[in-house]
Design a protein around this motif. Structure first.
Motif, PDB file in Angstrom:
ATOM      1  N   SER A 188      44.247  37.922  42.382  1.00 21.68           N
ATOM      2  CA  SER A 188      44.147  39.385  42.341  1.00 21.68           C
ATOM      3  C   SER A 188      44.266  39.894  40.911  1.00 21.68           C
ATOM      4  O   SER A 188      43.528  40.792  40.488  1.00 21.68           O
ATOM      5  CB  SER A 188      45.242  40.013  43.212  1.00 21.68           C
ATOM      6  OG  SER A 188      45.124  39.606  44.558  1.00 21.68           O
ATOM      7  N   GLY A 189      45.205  39.313  40.151  1.00 21.23           N
ATOM      8  CA  GLY A 189      45.363  39.716  38.766  1.00 21.23           C
ATOM      9  C   GLY A 189      44.103  39.479  37.959  1.00 21.23           C
ATOM     10  O   GLY A 189      43.694  40.328  37.139  1.00 21.23           O
ATOM     11  N   PHE A 190      43.458  38.337  38.180  1.00 23.39           N
ATOM     12  CA  PHE A 190      42.219  38.046  37.461  1.00 23.39           C
ATOM     13  C   PHE A 190      41.118  39.028  37.857  1.00 23.39           C
ATOM     14  O   PHE A 190      40.297  39.433  37.027  1.00 23.39           O
ATOM     15  CB  PHE A 190      41.771  36.611  37.745  1.00 23.39           C
ATOM     16  CG  PHE A 190      42.754  35.554  37.299  1.00 23.39           C
ATOM     17  CD1 PHE A 190      43.684  35.807  36.305  1.00 23.39           C
ATOM     18  CD2 PHE A 190      42.753  34.287  37.881  1.00 23.39           C
ATOM     19  CE1 PHE A 190      44.585  34.838  35.891  1.00 23.39           C
ATOM     20  CE2 PHE A 190      43.640  33.311  37.477  1.00 23.39           C
ATOM     21  CZ  PHE A 190      44.563  33.588  36.486  1.00 23.39           C
ATOM     22  N   ILE A 191      41.097  39.410  39.130  1.00 17.10           N
ATOM     23  CA  ILE A 191      40.098  40.390  39.592  1.00 17.10           C
ATOM     24  C   ILE A 191      40.323  41.734  38.905  1.00 17.10           C
ATOM     25  O   ILE A 191      39.372  42.380  38.436  1.00 17.10           O
ATOM     26  CB  ILE A 191      40.158  40.539  41.123  1.00 17.10           C
ATOM     27  CG1 ILE A 191      39.689  39.258  41.813  1.00 17.10           C
ATOM     28  CG2 ILE A 191      39.299  41.727  41.582  1.00 17.10           C
ATOM     29  CD1 ILE A 191      39.855  39.264  43.326  1.00 17.10           C
ATOM     30  N   TRP A 192      41.567  42.171  38.826  1.00 10.93           N
ATOM     31  CA  TRP A 192      41.861  43.445  38.155  1.00 10.93           C
ATOM     32  C   TRP A 192      41.511  43.368  36.668  1.00 10.93           C
ATOM     33  O   TRP A 192      41.035  44.344  36.091  1.00 10.93           O
ATOM     34  CB  TRP A 192      43.335  43.810  38.351  1.00 10.93           C
ATOM     35  CG  TRP A 192      43.680  44.110  39.786  1.00 10.93           C
ATOM     36  CD1 TRP A 192      42.911  44.788  40.691  1.00 10.93           C
ATOM     37  CD2 TRP A 192      44.870  43.735  40.481  1.00 10.93           C
ATOM     38  NE1 TRP A 192      43.545  44.864  41.915  1.00 10.93           N
ATOM     39  CE2 TRP A 192      44.756  44.223  41.817  1.00 10.93           C
ATOM     40  CE3 TRP A 192      46.021  43.040  40.135  1.00 10.93           C
ATOM     41  CZ2 TRP A 192      45.747  44.025  42.770  1.00 10.93           C
ATOM     42  CZ3 TRP A 192      47.018  42.848  41.088  1.00 10.93           C
ATOM     43  CH2 TRP A 192      46.880  43.340  42.385  1.00 10.93           C
ATOM     44  N   ASP A 193      41.767  42.216  36.061  1.00 10.83           N
ATOM     45  CA  ASP A 193      41.386  42.039  34.652  1.00 10.83           C
ATOM     46  C   ASP A 193      39.891  42.261  34.448  1.00 10.83           C
ATOM     47  O   ASP A 193      39.458  42.779  33.409  1.00 10.83           O
ATOM     48  CB  ASP A 193      41.726  40.623  34.179  1.00 10.83           C
ATOM     49  CG  ASP A 193      43.170  40.486  33.747  1.00 10.83           C
ATOM     50  OD1 ASP A 193      43.821  41.517  33.493  1.00 10.83           O
ATOM     51  OD2 ASP A 193      43.653  39.345  33.675  1.00 10.83           O
ATOM     52  N   GLU A 194      39.116  41.845  35.424  1.00  8.87           N
ATOM     53  CA  GLU A 194      37.656  41.955  35.318  1.00  8.87           C
ATOM     54  C   GLU A 194      37.153  43.353  35.661  1.00  8.87           C
ATOM     55  O   GLU A 194      35.957  43.635  35.540  1.00  8.87           O
ATOM     56  CB  GLU A 194      36.986  40.937  36.253  1.00  8.87           C
ATOM     57  CG  GLU A 194      37.228  39.480  35.875  1.00  8.87           C
ATOM     58  CD  GLU A 194      36.487  39.070  34.610  1.00  8.87           C
ATOM     59  OE1 GLU A 194      35.600  39.825  34.155  1.00  8.87           O
ATOM     60  OE2 GLU A 194      36.806  37.992  34.064  1.00  8.87           O
ATOM     61  N   GLY A 195      38.063  44.224  36.104  1.00  8.42           N
ATOM     62  CA  GLY A 195      37.647  45.571  36.470  1.00  8.42           C
ATOM     63  C   GLY A 195      37.322  45.735  37.931  1.00  8.42           C
ATOM     64  O   GLY A 195      36.788  46.796  38.337  1.00  8.42           O
TER      65      GLY A 195
END
Length: 423
Positions: free
Chosen positions: A202-209
């Motif tokens: 989830s954190g990586f997804i948020w990082d990607e916008g």
């Protein structure tokens, strides 16, 4: 949502340790014996130590001699049903601690007091978004941020030194991958990352916008099939391959801290409390563990993380709204937030209070990530998603060779369906 492995939780709060207070008052005045107002407060098991609870109650009642506090410790198991029932009745407590991502489902029923007009008084402009945003529902603030915890990277100082890796130089994802490759030699795992650690994804997804789900026109749908989420899963797959973590289970099966304790894991992603589990299982690793924030895409921005923790809410049926608000204001105010953070190794509820944990390596690493933290989609239907958790199945599918786009489309449809059923 409560994160179970929190650093610094040194004692269980037992019923025998609770203060003995006068019985609740009756009638509209809400005054107990001697003209004092007694408020009932539900706090969750392990959220604070017995020592901190005693310190706060003593300080609060000294500052507010007209209010008597009666704390009841609640178990996380089954708390959703218990709170729902209490809010629907006439005997709810005056203040309830609830997981930050649970607020929406309780607010939907109309059982929580709208505290939107108190946000300014409470310094809400500095609240952690990962606590404040899920504490709001349909534009109104019901949950007041209490404390936060999130994941960091726990690493072996000795293994990093042996591989010639300087942890302080890891500021970006690319640097993280390069360092982990150097650490991943022979029997040594560069990182232990199980295939279903969906909070990390989830954190990586948020990082990607991107996000796990998005809302448009009042309708929520899964969003794992967006370009942003697909890029995040590709990065997760790349990182996960630099270790021997299972592709079909999460961090609890087997317990990842126990895996690290066996001696051949250089890194894992956990709340700082995971380090205590490691050293408890392998005392020889005491003094050999360090922490750094999950790296982001660029040097100036740490990686986004899921913010776990709690909010405080006031039931509408409480007869003591003013006294309940006084309690909430004190416990979430700057003075007690600093004391709570130090006592429990939590992240304070405001970005402006991060310095309170500067001397705690694990908590200070958490605070860096918490500043850009997020929560799961703010809809009552999300609870149904977590019950079925198609995100985990999606991750395993990709890691075992399924086409990422097709797997993401199926998972997004499953998320959409679950949210509809949950709502």
């Amino acid at each position: 949502m409560k994160l179970r492995l929190l650093a610094g939780v040194s004692a269980l709060v037992a019923a025998a340790g609770l203060s003995a207070c006068s019985p609740s008052g009756s009638g509209d005045g809400g005054a107990g014996d001697g003209g004092r107002t007694t408020i009932d407060v539900w706090l969750m098991r392990d959220s604070v130590s017995a020592a901190f609870q005693k310190q706060f109650e003593k300080g609060f009642e000294a500052a507010h001699p007209d209010i008597d506090v009666r704390v009841q410790i609640q178990e996380w198991e089954g708390i959703g049903e218990k709170v729902t029932a209490a809010l629907a009745g006439n005997d709810a407590p005056d203040v309830i601690e609830t997981g930050n991502t649970q607020v929406a489902q309780f607010a939907r029923s109309g059982g929580l007091l709208d505290l939107s007009d108190k946000v300014g008084d409470l310094g809400g402009e500095d609240w952690l978004k990962g606590l404040a945003e899920p504490g709001a529902y349909e534009g109104k603030q019901y949950g007041i941020p209490y404390y936060a915890a999130n994941r960091v990277v726990i690493y072996r100082k000795d293994l990093f030194a042996k591989a010639g890796v300087d942890a302080s130089s890891i500021r970006t994802r690319d640097q993280w991958i390069a360092a982990t490759k150097k650490l991943n030699k022979g029997d040594r795992q560069g990182i232990y990352l199980p295939g279903q650690n969906w909070y990390t994804l989830s954190g990586f997804i948020w990082d990607e916008g991107g996000d796990l789900a998005t809302e448009s026109g009042g309708t929520w749908r899964g969003a794992l099939d967006t370009p942003e989420a697909l890029r995040a899963m590709a990065f997760y797959e790349k990182l996960q391959a630099l270790g021997k973590g299972p592709k079909d289970s999460d961090e609890a099966q087997p317990p990842q801290a126990e895996v690290m304790a066996k001696g051949q894991v250089a890194q894992l992603i956990s709340t700082p409390g995971g380090a205590h589990v490691v050293t408890r299982n392998n005392p020889g690793l005491k003094g050999k563990l360090g922490f750094f924030p999950v790296p982001g895409k660029t040097p100036g921005t740490p990686g986004a993380v899921f913010t776990g923790g709690s909010d405080l809410v006031i039931p509408t049926v409480s007869r003591h709204h003013d006294a309940a608000y006084t309690f909430v204001k004190e416990l979430t105010g700057d003075a007690w937030q600093k004391k709570l953070a130090v006592a429990m190794s939590y992240v304070p509820n405001k970005t402006t209070l991060a310095k309170a944990v500067a001397k705690d390596p694990g908590a200070s690493a958490m605070a860096v990530g918490a500043a850009v933290g997020h929560a799961t989609p703010n809809t009552p239907g999300w609870a149904a998603v977590e019950a079925k958790n198609p995100v985990k199945d999606y991750m395993t599918a990709v890691l075992t060779g399924s086409d990422p786009e097709r797997a993401a489309a199926r998972a997004s449809d499953a998320i959409t369906s679950a949210m509809k059923s949950g709502t």
